[in-house]
Scaffold this motif. Structure first.
Motif, PDB file in Angstrom:
ATOM      1  N   LEU A   1       0.832  -1.200   0.000  1.00  0.00           N
ATOM      2  CA  LEU A   1       0.000   0.000   0.000  1.00  0.00           C
ATOM      3  C   LEU A   1       0.871   1.256   0.000  1.00  0.00           C
ATOM      4  O   LEU A   1       1.749   1.420   0.848  1.00  0.00           O
ATOM      5  N   SER A   2       0.618   2.151  -0.931  1.00  0.00           N
ATOM      6  CA  SER A   2       1.449   3.354  -1.063  1.00  0.00           C
ATOM      7  C   SER A   2       1.290   4.305   0.111  1.00  0.00           C
ATOM      8  O   SER A   2       2.209   5.069   0.430  1.00  0.00           O
ATOM      9  N   ASP A   3       0.133   4.276   0.768  1.00  0.00           N
ATOM     10  CA  ASP A   3      -0.114   5.203   1.874  1.00  0.00           C
ATOM     11  C   ASP A   3       0.001   4.535   3.240  1.00  0.00           C
ATOM     12  O   ASP A   3      -0.383   5.107   4.256  1.00  0.00           O
ATOM     13  N   TYR A   4       0.546   3.312   3.288  1.00  0.00           N
ATOM     14  CA  TYR A   4       0.653   2.604   4.559  1.00  0.00           C
ATOM     15  C   TYR A   4       1.749   3.222   5.427  1.00  0.00           C
ATOM     16  O   TYR A   4       2.827   3.568   4.940  1.00  0.00           O
ATOM     17  N   SER A   5       1.486   3.349   6.703  1.00  0.00           N
ATOM     18  CA  SER A   5       2.479   3.862   7.642  1.00  0.00           C
ATOM     19  C   SER A   5       2.147   3.354   9.041  1.00  0.00           C
ATOM     20  O   SER A   5       1.035   3.550   9.533  1.00  0.00           O
ATOM     21  N   PHE A   6       3.117   2.685   9.652  1.00  0.00           N
ATOM     22  CA  PHE A   6       2.930   2.165  11.004  1.00  0.00           C
ATOM     23  C   PHE A   6       4.186   2.438  11.814  1.00  0.00           C
ATOM     24  O   PHE A   6       5.270   1.980  11.459  1.00  0.00           O
ATOM     25  N   THR A   7       4.043   3.194  12.894  1.00  0.00           N
ATOM     26  CA  THR A   7       5.172   3.511  13.771  1.00  0.00           C
ATOM     27  C   THR A   7       5.165   2.582  14.975  1.00  0.00           C
ATOM     28  O   THR A   7       4.139   2.430  15.646  1.00  0.00           O
ATOM     29  N   PHE A   8       6.291   1.973  15.238  1.00  0.00           N
ATOM     30  CA  PHE A   8       6.406   1.045  16.361  1.00  0.00           C
ATOM     31  C   PHE A   8       6.589   1.847  17.660  1.00  0.00           C
ATOM     32  O   PHE A   8       7.570   2.584  17.813  1.00  0.00           O
TER      33      PHE A   8
ATOM     34  N   SER B   1       6.691   2.994   2.913  1.00  0.00           N
ATOM     35  CA  SER B   1       7.327   2.791   1.615  1.00  0.00           C
ATOM     36  C   SER B   1       7.585   4.146   0.982  1.00  0.00           C
ATOM     37  O   SER B   1       6.985   5.160   1.364  1.00  0.00           O
ATOM     38  N   TYR B   2       8.499   4.155   0.011  1.00  0.00           N
ATOM     39  CA  TYR B   2       8.783   5.371  -0.741  1.00  0.00           C
ATOM     40  C   TYR B   2       8.713   5.046  -2.221  1.00  0.00           C
ATOM     41  O   TYR B   2       9.498   4.250  -2.727  1.00  0.00           O
ATOM     42  N   LYS B   3       7.744   5.631  -2.894  1.00  0.00           N
ATOM     43  CA  LYS B   3       7.541   5.425  -4.327  1.00  0.00           C
ATOM     44  C   LYS B   3       7.422   3.938  -4.669  1.00  0.00           C
ATOM     45  O   LYS B   3       7.852   3.488  -5.728  1.00  0.00           O
ATOM     46  N   GLY B   4       6.853   3.173  -3.726  1.00  0.00           N
ATOM     47  CA  GLY B   4       6.622   1.754  -3.968  1.00  0.00           C
ATOM     48  C   GLY B   4       7.640   0.820  -3.367  1.00  0.00           C
ATOM     49  O   GLY B   4       7.469  -0.407  -3.432  1.00  0.00           O
ATOM     50  N   LEU B   5       8.695   1.366  -2.763  1.00  0.00           N
ATOM     51  CA  LEU B   5       9.736   0.525  -2.176  1.00  0.00           C
ATOM     52  C   LEU B   5       9.531   0.404  -0.672  1.00  0.00           C
ATOM     53  O   LEU B   5       9.552   1.410   0.040  1.00  0.00           O
ATOM     54  N   PRO B   6       9.335  -0.809  -0.148  1.00  0.00           N
ATOM     55  CA  PRO B   6       9.121  -0.961   1.293  1.00  0.00           C
ATOM     56  C   PRO B   6      10.374  -0.624   2.077  1.00  0.00           C
ATOM     57  O   PRO B   6      11.485  -1.005   1.687  1.00  0.00           O
ATOM     58  N   GLN B   7      10.191   0.082   3.191  1.00  0.00           N
ATOM     59  CA  GLN B   7      11.348   0.470   3.987  1.00  0.00           C
ATOM     60  C   GLN B   7      10.968   0.686   5.442  1.00  0.00           C
ATOM     61  O   GLN B   7       9.805   0.929   5.779  1.00  0.00           O
ATOM     62  N   ILE B   8      11.972   0.589   6.294  1.00  0.00           N
ATOM     63  CA  ILE B   8      11.836   0.971   7.698  1.00  0.00           C
ATOM     64  C   ILE B   8      12.466   2.353   7.819  1.00  0.00           C
ATOM     65  O   ILE B   8      13.678   2.510   7.652  1.00  0.00           O
TER      66      ILE B   8
END
Length: 255
Positions: A58-65, A124-131
């Motif tokens: 998901l392009s707009d996904y964001s979850f902070t631990f 993610s950034y421009k489709g690339l998953p990242q922490i």
């Protein structure tokens, strides 16, 4: 004048003796306070595959631990060559993800690490998953020089290997790109790579102008090339770790 020089010489000699005695005393006594380092709790352990499942593309996904949590992996790409900046990639059991750091790090390819996730964000950034927002001090190096082996893929399946360390065989750069360097002096370079003598499928080899090999000529031969699979919007890209990943010395195709 002679008297002044003699007095200066005496003062200099006294200072040398004082400094030498300070160094000797500290070295002899070794009386330095031990650092007070609190271990970072492991918390909930996620696999990289589980993090990717949480992201779900998901392009707009964001979850902070906000609680203690960790993920383990092997570093497959680091910042050494300058082609990555405040970035690294880790991989485990066929799944990989980018670490986007808030400072440069001492991570090296082959490091086995525990990434402490509290305070970081899975996105993610421009489709690339990242922490994202990851403090390098929250990455614990467990072991060095672990084996890092690329998975051999074809260009037709490259989109299935995001963040993975891969190898593409029978590869060669577009003929016109072999007249260029990997990057421009003040900008990124996007060079087109084909494989298997087929120009219907390609991937962009993207190189930073800050990389140590930015101004090296693009090779004109055919062979194997390794790198990390990334994406920018819908454009698939391959990021080289260093020129050691490039072995294009064979006879190229005719087109």
């Amino acid at each position: 004048m002679f008297k002044l020089l003699r007095n200066l010489a005496v003062v200099f000699t006294v200072l040398v003796v004082i400094c030498a005695s300070c160094v000797k005393k500290d070295a002899r006594d070794n009386n330095f306070p031990a650092p007070n380092i609190e271990p970072i709790p492991e918390g909930t352990v996620y696999t990289i595959a589980e993090l990717l499942e949480m992201w779900g593309g998901l392009s707009d996904y964001s979850f902070t631990f906000t609680e203690d949590a960790s993920v383990y992996g092997i570093v497959t790409a680091d910042e050494t060559s300058g082609n990555l900046y405040k970035q690294a990639f880790i991989e485990s059991n066929g799944a990989a993800i980018e670490l986007y750091l808030n400072a440069t790090s001492a991570l090296r390819i082959g490091d086995s690490v525990r990434v402490c996730l509290k305070g970081a964000t899975l996105s993610s950034y421009k489709g690339l998953p990242q922490i994202q927002d990851l403090d390098p001090n929250n990455i614990i190096i467990l072991k060095n020089n672990c084996e890092v082996t690329p998975v051999v893929i074809t260009l037709s399946e490259i989109s299935m290997y995001l963040c993975r360390f891969v190898q593409i065989d029978n590869a060669e750069f577009k003929a016109s790109d072999t007249l260029l360097t990997y990057a421009e002096p003040d900008d990124y370079g996007n060079r087109t790579l084909y494989a298997d003598c087929n120009d219907d499928e390609s991937v962009i080899v993207r190189t930073s102008s800050y990389s140590s090999f930015a101004l090296q000529p693009v090779p004109s031969g055919k062979g194997s090339i390794k790198g990390i699979v990334t994406v920018y919007n819908t454009e698939m890209q391959l990021v080289l770790r260093s020129l050691k990943d490039v072995d294009l010395t064979g006879e190229r195709c005719t087109y």
